[in-house]
Design an enzyme around this catalytic site. Sequence first.
Site, PDB file in Angstrom:
ATOM      1  N   TYR A  97      -8.835  -6.028  13.160  1.00 27.83           N
ATOM      2  CA  TYR A  97      -8.262  -5.594  11.885  1.00 27.83           C
ATOM      3  C   TYR A  97      -8.378  -6.695  10.829  1.00 27.83           C
ATOM      4  O   TYR A  97      -8.204  -7.878  11.108  1.00 27.83           O
ATOM      5  CB  TYR A  97      -6.775  -5.222  12.058  1.00 27.83           C
ATOM      6  CG  TYR A  97      -6.128  -4.794  10.748  1.00 27.83           C
ATOM      7  CD1 TYR A  97      -6.266  -3.491  10.283  1.00 27.83           C
ATOM      8  CD2 TYR A  97      -5.420  -5.706   9.961  1.00 27.83           C
ATOM      9  CE1 TYR A  97      -5.697  -3.110   9.080  1.00 27.83           C
ATOM     10  CE2 TYR A  97      -4.851  -5.330   8.753  1.00 27.83           C
ATOM     11  CZ  TYR A  97      -4.994  -4.026   8.312  1.00 27.83           C
ATOM     12  OH  TYR A  97      -4.439  -3.646   7.113  1.00 27.83           O
ATOM     13  N   LYS A 123      -7.844   3.840   2.455  1.00 24.51           N
ATOM     14  CA  LYS A 123      -7.104   5.066   2.163  1.00 24.51           C
ATOM     15  C   LYS A 123      -7.326   5.610   0.754  1.00 24.51           C
ATOM     16  O   LYS A 123      -7.414   6.824   0.573  1.00 24.51           O
ATOM     17  CB  LYS A 123      -5.616   4.861   2.466  1.00 24.51           C
ATOM     18  CG  LYS A 123      -5.357   4.950   3.982  1.00 24.51           C
ATOM     19  CD  LYS A 123      -3.969   4.597   4.388  1.00 24.51           C
ATOM     20  CE  LYS A 123      -3.705   3.101   4.415  1.00 24.51           C
ATOM     21  NZ  LYS A 123      -4.629   2.317   5.277  1.00 24.51           N
ATOM     22  N   SER A 125       0.833  -1.208   0.000  1.00 23.04           N
ATOM     23  CA  SER A 125       0.000   0.000   0.000  1.00 23.04           C
ATOM     24  C   SER A 125       0.865   1.255   0.000  1.00 23.04           C
ATOM     25  O   SER A 125       0.361   2.364   0.107  1.00 23.04           O
ATOM     26  CB  SER A 125      -0.918  -0.001   1.230  1.00 23.04           C
ATOM     27  OG  SER A 125      -0.145  -0.064   2.417  1.00 23.04           O
ATOM     28  N   SER A 160     -13.443  25.627 -27.611  1.00 23.61           N
ATOM     29  CA  SER A 160     -13.706  24.366 -28.295  1.00 23.61           C
ATOM     30  C   SER A 160     -12.648  24.178 -29.380  1.00 23.61           C
ATOM     31  O   SER A 160     -12.158  25.146 -29.950  1.00 23.61           O
ATOM     32  CB  SER A 160     -15.099  24.411 -28.912  1.00 23.61           C
ATOM     33  OG  SER A 160     -15.171  23.541 -30.020  1.00 23.61           O
ATOM     34  N   LYS A 217     -17.108  29.183 -29.137  1.00 20.52           N
ATOM     35  CA  LYS A 217     -17.455  28.603 -27.828  1.00 20.52           C
ATOM     36  C   LYS A 217     -16.627  29.163 -26.670  1.00 20.52           C
ATOM     37  O   LYS A 217     -15.449  29.445 -26.802  1.00 20.52           O
ATOM     38  CB  LYS A 217     -17.270  27.077 -27.839  1.00 20.52           C
ATOM     39  CG  LYS A 217     -18.271  26.316 -28.659  1.00 20.52           C
ATOM     40  CD  LYS A 217     -19.714  26.491 -28.224  1.00 20.52           C
ATOM     41  CE  LYS A 217     -20.033  25.756 -26.942  1.00 20.52           C
ATOM     42  NZ  LYS A 217     -19.998  24.306 -27.094  1.00 20.52           N
ATOM     43  N   GLU A 229     -18.454  22.628 -14.639  1.00 15.34           N
ATOM     44  CA  GLU A 229     -18.901  21.287 -15.052  1.00 15.34           C
ATOM     45  C   GLU A 229     -18.087  20.200 -14.346  1.00 15.34           C
ATOM     46  O   GLU A 229     -18.628  19.167 -13.943  1.00 15.34           O
ATOM     47  CB  GLU A 229     -18.746  21.115 -16.563  1.00 15.34           C
ATOM     48  CG  GLU A 229     -19.673  22.004 -17.371  1.00 15.34           C
ATOM     49  CD  GLU A 229     -19.287  21.980 -18.840  1.00 15.34           C
ATOM     50  OE1 GLU A 229     -19.700  21.048 -19.539  1.00 15.34           O
ATOM     51  OE2 GLU A 229     -18.554  22.875 -19.286  1.00 15.34           O
ATOM     52  N   THR A 267     -39.003  27.593  -9.076  1.00 19.94           N
ATOM     53  CA  THR A 267     -39.338  26.259  -8.574  1.00 19.94           C
ATOM     54  C   THR A 267     -39.654  25.457  -9.827  1.00 19.94           C
ATOM     55  O   THR A 267     -40.176  26.011 -10.805  1.00 19.94           O
ATOM     56  CB  THR A 267     -40.564  26.251  -7.630  1.00 19.94           C
ATOM     57  OG1 THR A 267     -41.706  26.691  -8.364  1.00 19.94           O
ATOM     58  CG2 THR A 267     -40.353  27.174  -6.424  1.00 19.94           C
ATOM     59  N   HIS A 268     -39.292  24.197  -9.838  1.00 16.47           N
ATOM     60  CA  HIS A 268     -39.428  23.355 -11.054  1.00 16.47           C
ATOM     61  C   HIS A 268     -38.656  23.954 -12.231  1.00 16.47           C
ATOM     62  O   HIS A 268     -39.019  23.710 -13.384  1.00 16.47           O
ATOM     63  CB  HIS A 268     -40.894  23.149 -11.455  1.00 16.47           C
ATOM     64  CG  HIS A 268     -41.792  22.753 -10.329  1.00 16.47           C
ATOM     65  ND1 HIS A 268     -42.117  21.441 -10.046  1.00 16.47           N
ATOM     66  CD2 HIS A 268     -42.418  23.501  -9.382  1.00 16.47           C
ATOM     67  CE1 HIS A 268     -42.921  21.401  -8.986  1.00 16.47           C
ATOM     68  NE2 HIS A 268     -43.114  22.645  -8.558  1.00 16.47           N
ATOM     69  N   ASN A 300     -16.653  27.726 -22.829  1.00 17.42           N
ATOM     70  CA  ASN A 300     -17.309  26.691 -22.029  1.00 17.42           C
ATOM     71  C   ASN A 300     -16.978  26.799 -20.538  1.00 17.42           C
ATOM     72  O   ASN A 300     -15.838  27.064 -20.170  1.00 17.42           O
ATOM     73  CB  ASN A 300     -16.894  25.301 -22.535  1.00 17.42           C
ATOM     74  CG  ASN A 300     -17.327  25.061 -23.968  1.00 17.42           C
ATOM     75  OD1 ASN A 300     -18.381  25.545 -24.393  1.00 17.42           O
ATOM     76  ND2 ASN A 300     -16.517  24.344 -24.712  1.00 17.42           N
ATOM     77  N   ASN A 325      -1.430  -2.137  13.343  1.00 16.88           N
ATOM     78  CA  ASN A 325      -2.884  -1.934  13.360  1.00 16.88           C
ATOM     79  C   ASN A 325      -3.276  -0.644  14.080  1.00 16.88           C
ATOM     80  O   ASN A 325      -4.120   0.116  13.600  1.00 16.88           O
ATOM     81  CB  ASN A 325      -3.579  -3.131  14.013  1.00 16.88           C
ATOM     82  CG  ASN A 325      -3.371  -4.412  13.228  1.00 16.88           C
ATOM     83  OD1 ASN A 325      -2.856  -4.360  12.098  1.00 16.88           O
ATOM     84  ND2 ASN A 325      -3.746  -5.531  13.800  1.00 16.88           N
TER      85      ASN A 325
HETATM   86  N1  ARG Z   1      -0.850  -1.125   5.277  1.00 15.59           N
HETATM   87  C1  ARG Z   1      -1.763  -1.548   6.302  1.00 15.59           C
HETATM   88  C2  ARG Z   1      -3.074  -0.781   6.155  1.00 15.59           C
HETATM   89  O1  ARG Z   1      -3.066   0.222   5.548  1.00 15.59           O
HETATM   90  C3  ARG Z   1      -1.181  -1.287   7.629  1.00 15.59           C
HETATM   91  C4  ARG Z   1      -1.681  -2.197   8.693  1.00 15.59           C
HETATM   92  C5  ARG Z   1      -1.184  -3.558   8.437  1.00 15.59           C
HETATM   93  N2  ARG Z   1      -1.492  -4.459   9.496  1.00 15.59           N
HETATM   94  C6  ARG Z   1      -1.374  -5.780   9.366  1.00 15.59           C
HETATM   95  N3  ARG Z   1      -1.688  -6.486  10.369  1.00 15.59           N
HETATM   96  N4  ARG Z   1      -1.042  -6.309   8.232  1.00 15.59           N
HETATM   97  O2  ARG Z   1      -4.077  -1.225   6.654  1.00 15.59           O
END
Ligand code: ARG
Length: 458
Positions: free
Chosen positions: A317, A325, A23, A277, A283, A290, A155-156, A285, A110
């Site tokens: 966990y 995330k 991650s 455009s 144009k 938007e 309204t509407h 825009n 965790n």
């Molecule tokens: N990268 C993990 C997360 O974002 C961190 C926690 C990992 N904990 C574990 N027991 N593998 O959740």
Amino acid sequence: MAKMWAGRTSGETNQIADDFNASISVDKRMYREDITGSMAHAAMLAKQGILTKEEADVIIDGLSGILSDLDSGALIIGTEDEDIHMFVERILTERTGAYGKKLHTARSRNDQVALDIRMYLRNVCDEDIELLKELCAVITDKAEEYEKAVMPGYTHLQRAQPILFAHQLLAYAQMFLRDIGRLSDCRKRMNVSPIGSCALAGTTYDTDRRFEAEKLSFDDIAQNSIDGVSDRDFCVEYLNAAATIMMHLSRFSEELVLWSSCEFGFITIDDAFTTGSSIMPQKKNPDMAELCRGKTGRVYGDLIALLTVLKGLPLAYNKDMQEDKEPVFDAVDTVKNCLLVFTPMLATIKVHEDRMMEAAKGGFINATDLADYLVGKGVPFRDAYKVSGRAVALCIEKALTLESLPLSDYKELDAHIDDDVYGFIDLYICVVKRISEGGTGPDSVKKQIEWVRNKISL
Ligand code: ARG
């Protein structure tokens, strides 16, 4: 690279599995929170005699070196490590040897990750609140700049009653102020420290969770260690606030798109916030508006994605939670980018009061006022309503407005109508007469401007 957790298994994992599991490319943005959290952790361990003062000093020095190297770009976060926590610990250990290996005493990734997101998101809440205040300030300035502009209220999407343009703008200020309220509410619940929950059950070490929490400016500590590591409600709450901000921005954007069209012609968006455009030379825009409208969809998606990730998870966990995330950060970036472009765009719009007035005149939006005029002459409202409706029909037949329909015609419709009717149904007068609190009358609008300004200065 050998895994830090090799032991129970060989730690020799498949490259595809490694990439899938990692991650770091997402959570690296929390490096500051991770390092600051670790500094407080080391300080707590020393205070409790779990580490010596010397050990903690070396660790804290090492961490602060890593932080400044990351800030300066001398150290780059690559993709070798699984996540930001492993990265920081590895560099620390490379730099301080056995000292670095002691940092992870009495904690787990965790509680560490739960801590980092809370610290990260509470800052985001503060930043978003500031951005929303700036937007509200621009709304009040625009309301003041065009305090006399009359437009049809709808309204509407059909012309309904005359209102001040400022009143319409100030309605949005109310929505954004509630958004500020939502952010500060969720920030309060978020500002509770999970650190010390460890993997899920707490720890055998004599830790001082409150000391660590205070050092990191938390208001309290999580009361239950299982909840401490399992809770992502605060992310859901943030996403809910983010989705609502986007919904408000999207409605506002939709109005700017409509108003800047030739059909309405109420406003001109400054060239700096428009695009052309590639094929149609004429144009101009309203892309920024938007896009704010369009990006609302992904923030709704972020909210639903996280709710869905969490819905079936047993305590405590689960790796599924790593999926928190990406949606959170996506919403954070989207809200910020939209507010950053929307506020200066709004600040530079030009309002065409004449076109607004023209539209206000074309829609018989003073028909309610004509009925009210008759009520003032003793006619029951239901009868007055009918007379006014017939007057509108007559105007349509003769291609006139209620203001230009001759008195002789009015007299035929109802003998109660006199010359004073024209003063009564004048569009600006119609607005001025809306004296009820919170209504569109100029006094009410002035009060609202003050009220909003006061709220954002608190
Ligand atoms: N990268 C993990 C997360 O974002 C961190 C926690 C990992 N904990 C574990 N027991 N593998 O959740």
